[in-house]
Design a protein around this motif. Structure first.
Motif, short mmCIF file in Angstrom:
data_model
loop_
_atom_site.label_atom_id
_atom_site.label_comp_id
_atom_site.label_asym_id
_atom_site.label_seq_id
_atom_site.Cartn_x
_atom_site.Cartn_y
_atom_site.Cartn_z
N LYS A 33 -32.18 12.02 -10.30
CA LYS A 33 -31.71 13.20 -11.02
C LYS A 33 -32.61 14.38 -10.73
N LYS A 34 -32.03 15.56 -10.80
CA LYS A 34 -32.77 16.81 -10.61
C LYS A 34 -32.53 17.68 -11.83
N THR A 35 -33.58 18.19 -12.42
CA THR A 35 -33.46 19.06 -13.57
C THR A 35 -33.63 20.50 -13.13
N VAL A 36 -32.71 21.35 -13.57
CA VAL A 36 -32.76 22.77 -13.26
C VAL A 36 -32.76 23.51 -14.59
#
Length: 71
Positions: free
Chosen positions: A2-5
Motif C-alpha cells: 500500500k502507498k499512503t498519500v
C-alpha cells in the motif's frame, strides 16, 4: 503493498476549510471518497473540470481499459 498519500487543507483559506468541513461531515472514510472520485474520473464518468458525463462509457471498453487480465 500500500502507498499512503496525504492531502493537506489550509484551514485559514475559506474554500479549503469549507471543503475539509464538508468532507468531514459527509464521509467517515476520506480515502474511499478520494478513490471513488479518482475512479469516476479515470473511467470517464467525471470530466477533469468536475462535470459528470451525461452518457455512460461502454462497459466492455471500461473492462478492456482496466488492465485486468481476462482470458
Amino acid at each position: 503493498m500500500k502507498k499512503t498519500v496525504g492531502v493537506s487543507f489550509d484551514l485559514s483559506d475559506p474554500m479549503e476549510n469549507d471543503l475539509f468541513q464538508f468532507a468531514q461531515r459527509k464521509t467517515g472514510n476520506f480515502g474511499d471518497l478520494v478513490k471513488h472520485l479518482l475512479f469516476a474520473w479515470r473511467y470517464g464518468y467525471l470530466e477533469p473540470d468536475g462535470e459528470w458525463k451525461t452518457s455512460q462509457p461502454d462497459a466492455a471498453q471500461v473492462i478492456r481499459n482496466s488492465g485486468l487480465p481476462f482470458g
